[in-house]
Scaffold this motif. Structure first.
Motif: not given
Length: 136
Positions: A51-59, A116-121
């Motif tokens: 999964i994609k995860r957004h971290h405040t420090k590491h993006g 990422y392109p697969v997850l974004e779809k």
């Protein structure tokens, strides 16, 4: 989409190779197997959703979902497992020793460009972790 991580376990770390569609994407390093203990062991073999995860420090980061008895398992750059990892997986361009590799950021970019392109779809991506049977 399914990626395959084939591991070899050593006392000083775990080395692997990540494949997609029969082709090598990159190699990987992890901590040695220490019974899935948090912060000191690689995770158990199995099939994990990425999964994609957004971290405040590491993006933006890649993470493994639902790892038994663990949380926050990421795929991130590192070249020395024992010094830089706490249970996560580090893609590397080439393993150069037990739990050691080089050009990790380049290998991570190669993996992200694939995933990422697969997850974004809106499609799912899985990582199947197995081990290579040693001949020794």
């Amino acid at each position: 989409m399914q990626l395959f991580l084939s591991r070899t376990y050593f006392k000083g770390g775990t080395n692997g190779k990540i494949f997609f569609d029969g082709k090598l994407v990159c190699e990987s390093i992890e901590l040695p197997w220490r019974n899935n203990k948090r912060n000191v062991s690689c995770i158990p073999e199995g099939r994990y959703r990425l999964i994609k995860r957004h971290h405040t420090k590491h993006g933006l980061q890649l993470a493994l979902s639902i790892v038994p008895n663990r949380e926050g398992i990421l795929i991130h750059p590192a070249n020395f497992a024992l010094r830089e990892l706490q249970g996560c997986i580090a893609p590397v361009t080439k393993c150069i020793g037990e739990g050691e590799g080089n050009y990790s950021r380049i290998a991570l970019e190669r993996l992200e460009d694939l995933v990422y392109p697969v997850l974004e779809k809106g499609e799912e991506v899985f990582l199947l972790i197995t081990s290579v049977k040693s001949s020794s």
